[in-house]
Design a protein around this motif. Structure first.
Motif, short mmCIF file in Angstrom:
data_model
loop_
_atom_site.label_atom_id
_atom_site.label_comp_id
_atom_site.label_asym_id
_atom_site.label_seq_id
_atom_site.Cartn_x
_atom_site.Cartn_y
_atom_site.Cartn_z
N ALA A 43 1.01 -1.28 0.05
CA ALA A 43 -0.05 -0.09 -0.02
C ALA A 43 0.80 1.36 -0.06
O ALA A 43 0.64 2.26 -0.78
CB ALA A 43 -0.98 -0.03 1.15
N SER A 44 1.87 1.25 0.61
CA SER A 44 3.00 2.42 0.94
C SER A 44 3.51 2.47 -0.63
O SER A 44 3.67 3.65 -0.91
CB SER A 44 3.93 1.99 1.91
N LEU A 45 3.80 1.22 -1.22
CA LEU A 45 4.63 1.70 -2.52
C LEU A 45 3.61 2.11 -3.58
O LEU A 45 3.80 2.95 -4.40
CB LEU A 45 5.22 0.40 -2.87
N HIS A 46 2.23 1.59 -3.41
CA HIS A 46 1.25 2.32 -4.33
C HIS A 46 0.84 3.58 -4.23
O HIS A 46 0.88 4.53 -5.05
CB HIS A 46 -0.08 1.46 -4.07
N ALA A 47 1.01 3.96 -2.82
CA ALA A 47 0.74 5.25 -2.45
C ALA A 47 1.90 6.48 -2.80
O ALA A 47 1.48 7.48 -3.37
CB ALA A 47 0.24 5.42 -1.04
N GLU A 48 2.99 5.98 -2.26
CA GLU A 48 4.31 6.78 -2.21
C GLU A 48 5.36 6.61 -3.51
O GLU A 48 6.25 7.42 -3.55
CB GLU A 48 4.85 6.60 -0.96
N PRO A 53 9.08 4.23 2.26
CA PRO A 53 10.30 4.02 3.10
C PRO A 53 10.60 2.49 3.00
O PRO A 53 11.77 2.27 3.64
CB PRO A 53 9.99 4.60 4.29
N TYR A 54 9.94 1.77 2.55
CA TYR A 54 10.03 0.42 2.63
C TYR A 54 10.88 -0.01 1.24
O TYR A 54 11.62 -1.00 1.17
CB TYR A 54 8.82 -0.34 2.39
N LEU A 55 10.90 0.89 0.09
CA LEU A 55 11.68 0.32 -0.96
C LEU A 55 13.16 0.44 -1.01
O LEU A 55 13.75 1.54 -0.71
CB LEU A 55 11.25 1.29 -2.05
N VAL A 56 13.74 -0.50 -1.13
CA VAL A 56 15.35 -0.79 -0.99
C VAL A 56 15.76 -1.49 -2.32
O VAL A 56 15.27 -2.60 -2.58
CB VAL A 56 15.66 -1.41 0.23
#
Length: 130
Positions: A43-48, A53-56
């Motif tokens: 959900a964070s990747l979709h929104a942001e 902050p999780y993408l590495v």
């Protein structure tokens, strides 16, 4: 960012994309914390998008991962493997829950690389997340 869910190139007829199969398996194994964490990261990747902050970026690989900021336990061991498409979308491949300090599953990374290669060769491995 649009999320596209991948199927293994040799299993395009599968009922579900790989990550859905894996989430269903985690749920059946009563890993509800892991399932919730993985969904939160997606959900964070979709929104942001790339600002999540999780993408590495994985070192020495064209693949990326989503990983939580917490350490240890079921939550801290959650990973989602993906690659970024030139269209600005994310190709979501698979996930795992690793033990503390364990390396990423080589078989899961191999699936990610095979899926990426097939996509780059024109194989329709993705469907849009609903």
């Amino acid at each position: 960012m649009r999320l596209l869910l991948g199927r293994e190139p040799h299993r395009l007829e599968a009922v579900h994309p790989v990550i859905i199969e894996e989430l269903l398996s985690l749920a059946a194994d009563r890993k509800s914390v892991a399932v919730t964490t993985i969904i939160e990261m997606l959900a964070s990747l979709h929104a942001e998008g790339r600002s999540s902050p999780y993408l590495v970026k994985l070192s020495h690989s064209p693949l990326w991962e989503l990983k939580p900021m917490s350490r240890g336990g079921e939550r801290g061991g959650c990973r989602v493997y993906l690659f970024l498409l030139p269209t600005g979308e994310a190709g979501i491949v698979n996930c795992e829950v690793k033990k503390p300090d364990a390396k990423a599953s080589q078989s899961k990374l191999a699936v990610g690389l095979r899926t990426m290669k097939a996509y780059n060769e024109g194989t329709p491995v993705f469907e849009e997340a609903k």
